[in-house]
Design an enzyme around this catalytic site. Sequence first.
Site: not given
Ligand code: GLN
Length: 309
Positions: A65, A68, A193, A245, A263
Amino acid sequence: MTCRSNESLSKLVEEARPYAASGRVADYIPALGRAEKDDLSVAIFDIGNECYYAGDYKKKFTLQSISKVLALALALSDRGFDYVFSHVGMEPTGDPFNSISKLETSVPSKPLNPMINAGALAVTHMINGRDNKEKIDRIIRFVSSFLDGAPVTCNWETAQSEMETADLNRALCYFMKQHGIIEGDVEDLLRVYTAQCAIEMNCFDLARVGAVLALNGVDPETGKQIIAENVARICKTFMVTCGMYNASGEFAIKIGIPAKSGVSGGIMGAVPGRYGIGIFGPSLDEKGNSIAGMKILEMLAREQQLSIF
Ligand code: GLN
């Protein structure tokens, strides 16, 4: 720039490491499930042009994430503010990062912000490029520009592993396609993605990316403007309001710096005008944030009064 080992930072790492025992590594992406729960490393890129580390700072991990933030910066550079924010909102959610619920209830239907999966998928969809390959190449080149052109790699095994288990993200995409937020082939979007999420680096590189954001888009070593100041400001604002988050509020109170987690256990911090911070500690709490990583940030923030508030 060389990064030097630092004794007081090593002490923080050893103090924080035991906290990892209470968490779990993410395994909904099978390749991430192989991480060592006890791993913990940190690098701090001081804008004054020094770098300190503790732990195995050369160990690579995927951004997940954290990517992002960079995808948002690229989409804003490609498409501009109005276009991007007509497809994705600016408001935090109290929901988990992969939740679908608010998509259904928000009117007009659009993902609440670019840091939750739905919003991030919509943002990746906006990145220019004729096909998947060109889009992925552009994202990788863009990330590399934060590292003064150093090569950036994607962990294709992790990307593939996520592709095989990304049904929740598929569901988000189909929902958004039905509501006209995205168009085209969902598998194609997921390929871009998952590749973006599987970009890998070590915590020194991550600290350097954070330092560019901390310095309003300017490379601390070369003085080059990597992204527009306004884009850096938007990224940092989202890091504060949505970067951790549905733990972003508590994080703002206890730590108070723009930060983004993933994550894989990575956390990127950008302390305005002072530091870029890169952390890797794959043991996560129930919200998906690195437990020991947050502990390090908490101790650092207290010791050095890093809170921006
Ligand atoms: N690639 C992960 C997903 O889409 C990223 C989520 C994350 O790091 N919270 O679930």
